[in-house]
Design an enzyme around this catalytic site. Structure first.
Site, PDB file in Angstrom:
ATOM      1  N   THR A 141     -14.298  -6.321   7.237  1.00  0.00           N
ATOM      2  CA  THR A 141     -14.173  -6.248   8.701  1.00  0.00           C
ATOM      3  C   THR A 141     -14.542  -4.860   9.221  1.00  0.00           C
ATOM      4  OG1 THR A 141     -11.827  -5.938   8.284  1.00  0.00           O
ATOM      5  CG2 THR A 141     -12.491  -8.096   9.069  1.00  0.00           C
ATOM      6  N   LYS A 182     -10.943  -6.573  -5.491  1.00  0.00           N
ATOM      7  CA  LYS A 182     -12.295  -6.908  -4.988  1.00  0.00           C
ATOM      8  C   LYS A 182     -13.370  -6.663  -6.050  1.00  0.00           C
ATOM      9  CE  LYS A 182     -11.131  -5.899  -0.158  1.00  0.00           C
ATOM     10  NZ  LYS A 182      -9.747  -5.440  -0.314  1.00  0.00           N
ATOM     11  N   ARG A 242       1.483  -2.430   7.296  1.00  0.00           N
ATOM     12  CA  ARG A 242       2.233  -1.424   8.046  1.00  0.00           C
ATOM     13  C   ARG A 242       3.291  -1.939   9.015  1.00  0.00           C
ATOM     14  NH1 ARG A 242      -3.214   1.628   9.175  1.00  0.00           N
ATOM     15  NH2 ARG A 242      -3.839  -0.542   8.894  1.00  0.00           N
ATOM     16  N   ASP A 270     -19.362  -6.901  -9.784  1.00  0.00           N
ATOM     17  CA  ASP A 270     -20.126  -6.339 -10.906  1.00  0.00           C
ATOM     18  C   ASP A 270     -20.982  -7.467 -11.466  1.00  0.00           C
ATOM     19  OD1 ASP A 270     -20.897  -4.738 -13.161  1.00  0.00           O
ATOM     20  OD2 ASP A 270     -19.006  -3.665 -13.010  1.00  0.00           O
ATOM     21  N   ASP A 287      -5.609  -7.410  -5.346  1.00  0.00           N
ATOM     22  CA  ASP A 287      -6.772  -7.248  -4.460  1.00  0.00           C
ATOM     23  C   ASP A 287      -7.612  -6.055  -4.908  1.00  0.00           C
ATOM     24  OD1 ASP A 287      -8.478  -7.522  -2.292  1.00  0.00           O
ATOM     25  OD2 ASP A 287      -7.170  -6.405  -0.928  1.00  0.00           O
ATOM     26  N   LYS A 304       0.799  -8.053  -2.229  1.00  0.00           N
ATOM     27  CA  LYS A 304      -0.592  -7.720  -2.542  1.00  0.00           C
ATOM     28  C   LYS A 304      -0.637  -6.321  -3.157  1.00  0.00           C
ATOM     29  CE  LYS A 304      -3.871  -6.349   0.570  1.00  0.00           C
ATOM     30  NZ  LYS A 304      -4.811  -5.339   0.088  1.00  0.00           N
ATOM     31  N   ASP A 331       0.847  -1.199   0.000  1.00  0.00           N
ATOM     32  CA  ASP A 331       0.000   0.000   0.000  1.00  0.00           C
ATOM     33  C   ASP A 331       0.880   1.245   0.000  1.00  0.00           C
ATOM     34  OD1 ASP A 331      -2.363  -1.501   0.024  1.00  0.00           O
ATOM     35  OD2 ASP A 331      -2.340  -1.668   2.204  1.00  0.00           O
TER      36      ASP A 331
HETATM   37  O1  C5P Z   1      -1.288  -2.232   7.079  1.00  0.00           O
HETATM   38  P1  C5P Z   1      -2.139  -3.441   7.374  1.00  0.00           P
HETATM   39  O2  C5P Z   1      -1.344  -4.628   7.863  1.00  0.00           O
HETATM   40  O3  C5P Z   1      -3.307  -3.116   8.256  1.00  0.00           O
HETATM   41  O4  C5P Z   1      -2.706  -3.854   5.939  1.00  0.00           O
HETATM   42  C1  C5P Z   1      -3.710  -4.780   5.776  1.00  0.00           C
HETATM   43  C2  C5P Z   1      -4.094  -4.885   4.334  1.00  0.00           C
HETATM   44  O5  C5P Z   1      -5.207  -5.741   4.237  1.00  0.00           O
HETATM   45  C3  C5P Z   1      -4.508  -3.567   3.688  1.00  0.00           C
HETATM   46  O6  C5P Z   1      -4.096  -3.624   2.322  1.00  0.00           O
HETATM   47  C4  C5P Z   1      -6.008  -3.562   3.787  1.00  0.00           C
HETATM   48  O7  C5P Z   1      -6.624  -2.853   2.737  1.00  0.00           O
HETATM   49  C5  C5P Z   1      -6.310  -5.053   3.672  1.00  0.00           C
HETATM   50  N1  C5P Z   1      -7.566  -5.458   4.303  1.00  0.00           N
HETATM   51  C6  C5P Z   1      -7.883  -5.259   5.646  1.00  0.00           C
HETATM   52  N2  C5P Z   1      -9.071  -5.685   6.157  1.00  0.00           N
HETATM   53  C7  C5P Z   1      -9.937  -6.297   5.367  1.00  0.00           C
HETATM   54  C8  C5P Z   1      -9.627  -6.522   4.033  1.00  0.00           C
HETATM   55  C9  C5P Z   1      -8.423  -6.085   3.525  1.00  0.00           C
HETATM   56  O8  C5P Z   1      -7.092  -4.711   6.392  1.00  0.00           O
HETATM   57  N3  C5P Z   1     -11.070  -6.720   5.897  1.00  0.00           N
END
Ligand code: C5P
Length: 241
Positions: free
Chosen positions: A124, A62, A216, A65, A60, A33, A11
């Protein structure tokens, strides 16, 4: 034994920052990802950069459609050499089944491997109150997730994305061939940031995760390679891999 393979959520805002991170991590990280942040800016260039570095790619975006449109997007993913990609469970059985079929037929046609179709169950970020207020859904997030995993499995999907808390339920009720992928993973030594219901990598693997999406804790570490190595070491202790 669950695999517990870490996937770095790349990201980052542009391809240069992404390339530097991939180079910095070197052999420590095999899976990346690419989500809407990087793909919206860089498109297939981000994928090409990762392919050149010999990395596995989890796209990813998602998709959600009508089945015909999603099938068209999936065919593009096959030609880009994507390894796994996400579609939304709320697209329904037919959309998921068409996605699985499009991946297999296009892969056959052009002689490339078929990407695995991974179904995002319930975001989530949605809780019981959102389900009730926005969609008039009265069952709990876990119950709706269970129903969506059932639809995904019956439609032939290769795996699902869920919160770590739902892994126990998925492993209890569904085939162990279904890949379980979870974000919300935080090593004990890292900050939680905005992820609320988290598990450590070891807890997530023990709960049944095949892949752990981690962003992160690695991206924002003072030393990303060392953070990735520490996570890998923690996972290796439980998978004996
Ligand atoms: O930085 P972090 O470890 O929180 O990143 C988690 C990744 O998983 C991000 O790319 C976020 O968009 C993705 N994600 C999430 N929760 C979800 C689905 C995807 O945190 N329910």
């Amino acid at each position: 034994m669950n695999k517990g393979i870490p996937i770095l959520a790349l990201d980052l805002p542009d391809i240069e920052k992404a390339r530097i991170m991939v180079e910095q991590l070197g052999d420590s990280m095999s899976w990346y990802k690419v989500g809407s942040v990087l793909f919206t800016k860089e498109g297939p260039g981000a994928i090409e950069m990762l392919k050149k570095a010999n990395k596995k790619i989890f796209l990813d975006l998602k998709f959600h459609d009508i089945p015909n449109t999603v099938a068209g997007a999936i065919r593009q993913c096959v030609s880009m050499g994507i390894d796994m990609l996400t579609v939304h469970a709320s697209g329904g059985f037919t959309m998921i089944a068409k996605a699985v079929e499009a991946a297999a037929t296009e892969a056959d046609l052009i002689g490339l491997p078929s990407p695995k179709i991974i179904v995002v169950t319930l975001l989530t970020s949605l809780d019981s109150a959102d389900l009730q207020n926005d969609f008039d859904i009265k069952v709990t997030p876990e119950e709706i997730t269970k129903k969506l995993v059932k639809v995904a499995q019956e439609a032939g999907a290769h795996g699902v994305v869920s919160s770590p808390n739902e892994l126990f339920m998925i492993r209890k009720y569904f085939s162990h061939d279904l890949l379980a992928i979870t974000p919300g993973v935080r090593p004990s030594w890292s900050k939680n940031s905005d992820q609320k219901r988290v598990m450590t990598p070891v807890e997530a693997v023990n709960a049944g995760a095949d892949f752990l999406v981690i962003g992160r804790p690695i991206l924002q570490a003072d030393n990303p390679k060392q953070a990735a190595e520490t996570i890998l070491e923690e996972i290796r202790e439980v998978t004996h891999g």
